[in-house]
Design a protein around this motif. Structure first.
Motif, PDB file in Angstrom:
ATOM      1  N   SER A  10       7.902   2.091   3.528  1.00  0.00           N
ATOM      2  CA  SER A  10       7.597   1.022   4.489  1.00  0.00           C
ATOM      3  C   SER A  10       6.534   1.473   5.486  1.00  0.00           C
ATOM      4  CB  SER A  10       8.864   0.584   5.228  1.00  0.00           C
ATOM      5  OG  SER A  10       9.350   1.598   6.093  1.00  0.00           O
ATOM      6  N   ALA A  11       6.559   2.774   5.858  1.00  0.00           N
ATOM      7  CA  ALA A  11       5.536   3.306   6.758  1.00  0.00           C
ATOM      8  C   ALA A  11       4.161   3.261   6.103  1.00  0.00           C
ATOM      9  CB  ALA A  11       5.883   4.741   7.169  1.00  0.00           C
ATOM     10  N   LYS A  12       4.089   3.631   4.836  1.00  0.00           N
ATOM     11  CA  LYS A  12       2.815   3.584   4.112  1.00  0.00           C
ATOM     12  C   LYS A  12       2.309   2.149   3.989  1.00  0.00           C
ATOM     13  CE  LYS A  12       3.210   7.827   1.362  1.00  0.00           C
ATOM     14  NZ  LYS A  12       3.317   8.411   0.005  1.00  0.00           N
ATOM     15  N   ALA A  13       3.221   1.207   3.763  1.00  0.00           N
ATOM     16  CA  ALA A  13       2.825  -0.199   3.654  1.00  0.00           C
ATOM     17  C   ALA A  13       2.283  -0.704   4.986  1.00  0.00           C
ATOM     18  CB  ALA A  13       4.016  -1.042   3.206  1.00  0.00           C
ATOM     19  N   ASP A  14       2.924  -0.301   6.081  1.00  0.00           N
ATOM     20  CA  ASP A  14       2.448  -0.697   7.408  1.00  0.00           C
ATOM     21  C   ASP A  14       1.074  -0.096   7.693  1.00  0.00           C
ATOM     22  OD1 ASP A  14       4.000  -2.538   8.614  1.00  0.00           O
ATOM     23  OD2 ASP A  14       5.052  -1.166   9.952  1.00  0.00           O
ATOM     24  N   TRP A  15       0.919   1.190   7.344  1.00  0.00           N
ATOM     25  CA  TRP A  15      -0.386   1.847   7.543  1.00  0.00           C
ATOM     26  C   TRP A  15      -1.465   1.112   6.744  1.00  0.00           C
ATOM     27  CZ3 TRP A  15      -3.135   4.134   3.486  1.00  0.00           C
ATOM     28  CH2 TRP A  15      -4.350   4.714   3.852  1.00  0.00           C
ATOM     29  N   GLN A  16      -1.197   0.794   5.510  1.00  0.00           N
ATOM     30  CA  GLN A  16      -2.160   0.101   4.653  1.00  0.00           C
ATOM     31  C   GLN A  16      -2.550  -1.247   5.247  1.00  0.00           C
ATOM     32  OE1 GLN A  16      -3.181   1.502   1.565  1.00  0.00           O
ATOM     33  NE2 GLN A  16      -4.762  -0.084   1.567  1.00  0.00           N
ATOM     34  N   HIS A  17      -1.580  -1.913   5.853  1.00  0.00           N
ATOM     35  CA  HIS A  17      -1.792  -3.254   6.388  1.00  0.00           C
ATOM     36  C   HIS A  17      -2.554  -3.235   7.714  1.00  0.00           C
ATOM     37  CE1 HIS A  17      -1.118  -7.464   7.030  1.00  0.00           C
ATOM     38  NE2 HIS A  17      -0.286  -7.287   8.038  1.00  0.00           N
ATOM     39  N   ARG A  18      -2.300  -2.235   8.541  1.00  0.00           N
ATOM     40  CA  ARG A  18      -2.781  -2.270   9.923  1.00  0.00           C
ATOM     41  C   ARG A  18      -3.961  -1.342  10.221  1.00  0.00           C
ATOM     42  NH1 ARG A  18       0.958  -5.276  12.486  1.00  0.00           N
ATOM     43  NH2 ARG A  18       2.996  -5.415  11.475  1.00  0.00           N
ATOM     44  N   TYR A  19      -4.078  -0.246   9.491  1.00  0.00           N
ATOM     45  CA  TYR A  19      -5.190   0.679   9.771  1.00  0.00           C
ATOM     46  C   TYR A  19      -6.397   0.215   8.977  1.00  0.00           C
ATOM     47  CZ  TYR A  19      -2.538   4.216  12.382  1.00  0.00           C
ATOM     48  OH  TYR A  19      -1.821   4.894  13.340  1.00  0.00           O
ATOM     49  N   ARG A  20      -7.248  -0.600   9.612  1.00  0.00           N
ATOM     50  CA  ARG A  20      -8.434  -1.121   8.941  1.00  0.00           C
ATOM     51  C   ARG A  20      -9.510  -1.361   9.977  1.00  0.00           C
ATOM     52  NH1 ARG A  20      -6.848  -4.577  11.973  1.00  0.00           N
ATOM     53  NH2 ARG A  20      -5.860  -6.564  11.527  1.00  0.00           N
ATOM     54  N   ALA A  21     -10.722  -1.644   9.500  1.00  0.00           N
ATOM     55  CA  ALA A  21     -11.862  -1.724  10.406  1.00  0.00           C
ATOM     56  C   ALA A  21     -11.785  -2.925  11.342  1.00  0.00           C
ATOM     57  CB  ALA A  21     -13.158  -1.762   9.596  1.00  0.00           C
ATOM     58  N   ARG A  22     -11.212  -4.034  10.872  1.00  0.00           N
ATOM     59  CA  ARG A  22     -11.141  -5.225  11.710  1.00  0.00           C
ATOM     60  C   ARG A  22     -10.362  -4.933  12.996  1.00  0.00           C
ATOM     61  NH1 ARG A  22     -11.585 -10.661  10.254  1.00  0.00           N
ATOM     62  NH2 ARG A  22     -11.443 -10.080   8.057  1.00  0.00           N
ATOM     63  N   ASP A  23     -10.960  -5.247  14.125  1.00  0.00           N
ATOM     64  CA  ASP A  23     -10.366  -5.048  15.455  1.00  0.00           C
ATOM     65  C   ASP A  23     -10.288  -3.587  15.882  1.00  0.00           C
ATOM     66  OD1 ASP A  23      -9.974  -7.805  15.695  1.00  0.00           O
ATOM     67  OD2 ASP A  23      -8.013  -7.700  14.727  1.00  0.00           O
ATOM     68  N   ALA A  24     -10.819  -2.660  15.056  1.00  0.00           N
ATOM     69  CA  ALA A  24     -10.853  -1.259  15.481  1.00  0.00           C
ATOM     70  C   ALA A  24     -11.976  -1.059  16.498  1.00  0.00           C
ATOM     71  CB  ALA A  24     -11.060  -0.340  14.283  1.00  0.00           C
ATOM     72  N   ILE A  25     -11.794  -0.117  17.401  1.00  0.00           N
ATOM     73  CA  ILE A  25     -12.788   0.182  18.434  1.00  0.00           C
ATOM     74  C   ILE A  25     -13.068   1.675  18.408  1.00  0.00           C
ATOM     75  CG2 ILE A  25     -13.273   0.197  20.918  1.00  0.00           C
ATOM     76  CD1 ILE A  25     -11.173  -2.108  21.140  1.00  0.00           C
ATOM     77  N   LEU A  26     -14.331   2.049  18.393  1.00  0.00           N
ATOM     78  CA  LEU A  26     -14.707   3.456  18.510  1.00  0.00           C
ATOM     79  C   LEU A  26     -15.590   3.595  19.750  1.00  0.00           C
ATOM     80  CD1 LEU A  26     -15.611   5.944  15.761  1.00  0.00           C
ATOM     81  CD2 LEU A  26     -17.019   5.846  17.804  1.00  0.00           C
ATOM     82  N   SER A  73     -19.110   8.047   8.137  1.00  0.00           N
ATOM     83  CA  SER A  73     -17.663   8.264   8.131  1.00  0.00           C
ATOM     84  C   SER A  73     -16.858   6.973   8.047  1.00  0.00           C
ATOM     85  CB  SER A  73     -17.237   9.035   9.393  1.00  0.00           C
ATOM     86  OG  SER A  73     -17.871  10.295   9.455  1.00  0.00           O
ATOM     87  N   PHE A  74     -17.374   5.898   8.641  1.00  0.00           N
ATOM     88  CA  PHE A  74     -16.593   4.665   8.750  1.00  0.00           C
ATOM     89  C   PHE A  74     -17.285   3.441   8.147  1.00  0.00           C
ATOM     90  CE2 PHE A  74     -15.237   7.344  12.316  1.00  0.00           C
ATOM     91  CZ  PHE A  74     -13.848   7.282  12.211  1.00  0.00           C
ATOM     92  N   MET A  78     -12.574  -4.007   5.885  1.00  0.00           N
ATOM     93  CA  MET A  78     -12.268  -4.784   7.074  1.00  0.00           C
ATOM     94  C   MET A  78     -10.782  -5.112   7.169  1.00  0.00           C
ATOM     95  SD  MET A  78     -14.753  -5.437   9.159  1.00  0.00           S
ATOM     96  CE  MET A  78     -14.315  -6.970   9.971  1.00  0.00           C
ATOM     97  N   GLY A  79     -10.200  -5.542   6.056  1.00  0.00           N
ATOM     98  CA  GLY A  79      -8.798  -5.956   6.077  1.00  0.00           C
ATOM     99  C   GLY A  79      -8.654  -7.391   6.554  1.00  0.00           C
ATOM    100  N   ASP A  80      -7.503  -7.958   6.291  1.00  0.00           N
ATOM    101  CA  ASP A  80      -7.238  -9.344   6.689  1.00  0.00           C
ATOM    102  C   ASP A  80      -6.903  -9.421   8.174  1.00  0.00           C
ATOM    103  OD1 ASP A  80      -7.561 -10.131   4.040  1.00  0.00           O
ATOM    104  OD2 ASP A  80      -5.434  -9.774   3.589  1.00  0.00           O
ATOM    105  N   ALA A  81      -7.203 -10.577   8.741  1.00  0.00           N
ATOM    106  CA  ALA A  81      -6.842 -10.797  10.141  1.00  0.00           C
ATOM    107  C   ALA A  81      -5.325 -10.846  10.269  1.00  0.00           C
ATOM    108  CB  ALA A  81      -7.450 -12.102  10.649  1.00  0.00           C
ATOM    109  N   LEU A  82      -4.809 -10.200  11.311  1.00  0.00           N
ATOM    110  CA  LEU A  82      -3.366 -10.184  11.536  1.00  0.00           C
ATOM    111  C   LEU A  82      -2.975 -11.368  12.413  1.00  0.00           C
ATOM    112  CD1 LEU A  82      -2.746  -6.398  12.298  1.00  0.00           C
ATOM    113  CD2 LEU A  82      -2.445  -7.596  10.138  1.00  0.00           C
ATOM    114  N   SER A  83      -1.997 -12.116  11.992  1.00  0.00           N
ATOM    115  CA  SER A  83      -1.504 -13.228  12.806  1.00  0.00           C
ATOM    116  C   SER A  83      -0.272 -12.756  13.571  1.00  0.00           C
ATOM    117  CB  SER A  83      -1.146 -14.422  11.924  1.00  0.00           C
ATOM    118  OG  SER A  83      -0.122 -14.079  11.014  1.00  0.00           O
TER     119      SER A  83
END
Length: 266
Positions: free
Chosen positions: A130-146, A164-165, A170-175
């Motif tokens: 479940s942790a890996k699934a959450d990481w896959q879903h949430r760690y993405r370029a969309r909404d990331a800030i560097l 590097s990035f 991008m990943g899907d938008a999170l609702s």
């Protein structure tokens, strides 16, 4: 049903990434002389470091490994989850911290008022999968800030970030489905010689033209030992041993959070 997942993952992704296992990753970042930290806030997981500019830039590919190619080992998951559970248990010995967590839960709409450390029963039910699934879903370029600050060569930094990035999906938008907070009044009994009081109410958002007036007013009210709360309630009336007020914001809204600690008889 997985509150606290972000805190577990923020620790887990640092237990080996890219071509380095956990020990090699830590040793390499130490060799760069980085002052490092990681934390979980309301909207973002944060990984930060401070050092000489060239060392920070040198660390960028490794931080890309951390967020994009973590190992997330089985033994690392158990250790990361145990740390979260220990932090959660530690709240019982910190009544002020516990109070402020409950205050946010009752004042802010869910999920923004949730305790980022999670809940014990849900942490215990978490799995590596479940942790890996959450990481896959949430760690993405969309909404990331560097963000980079200091004596940075922009052209060099831009090239390193692109390398590097640049191909990070991008990943899907999170609702985010919000539900209203309980609000009103809550009392929690705890055997103690102290009583802790919290109060919260809506205030101005950071985008308001009166925002800086608000911040100045907060400084007058709660600017340390010279603030009016401290001088009036503690020094003159001796009703509390600690009192303060502060500002908290979400996108589009702001709030005032107040605290007082006193003895039960007062």
């Amino acid at each position: 049903d997985r509150t606290g997942s972000a805190s577990v993952i923020s620790d887990l992704v640092l237990r080996g990434a890219g071509t380095r296992d956990s020990r090699e990753l830590t040793a390499y970042l130490d060799s760069l002389g980085l002052q490092r930290s990681s934390s979980v806030g309301i909207l973002h997981s944060r990984f930060s470091c401070a050092a000489l500019a060239e060392r920070v830039l040198e660390s960028l590919p490794t931080y890309a490994d951390v967020v994009r190619r973590p190992h997330m080992p089985t033994d690392g998951f158990e250790a990361a989850r145990d740390l979260s559970l220990q932090s959660l248990e530690g709240i019982e010995d910190e009544p002020r911290q516990k109070l402020m967590i409950k205050l946010r839960e009752w004042h802010f709409p869910s999920p923004y008022g949730r305790n980022s450390m999670g809940e014990k029963d849900q942490l215990e039910k978490m799995t590596l999968e479940s942790a890996k699934a959450d990481w896959q879903h949430r760690y993405r370029a969309r909404d990331a800030i560097l963000a980079l600050a200091g004596n940075i060569d922009f052209t060099q930094a831009k090239e390193l970030v692109e390398k590097s990035f640049g191909d990070w999906p991008m990943g899907d938008a999170l609702s985010i489905q919000q539900t209203p907070p309980p609000g009103n009044y809550r009392h929690e009994t705890q055997q103690s010689e102290q009583t802790h009081i919290g109060i919260a109410y809506p205030s101005l958002p950071e985008t308001s033209t009166e925002y800086y007036t608000l911040r100045l007013a907060i400084e007058i009210l709660s600017g340390g030992m010279s603030g009016r709360l401290f001088t009036e309630i503690r020094e003159k009336r001796a009703l509390v041993y600690n009192v303060s007020a502060g500002y908290a914001s979400l996108k589009g809204s702001g709030s005032m959070l107040g605290y007082a600690g006193t003895s039960n008889d007062r």
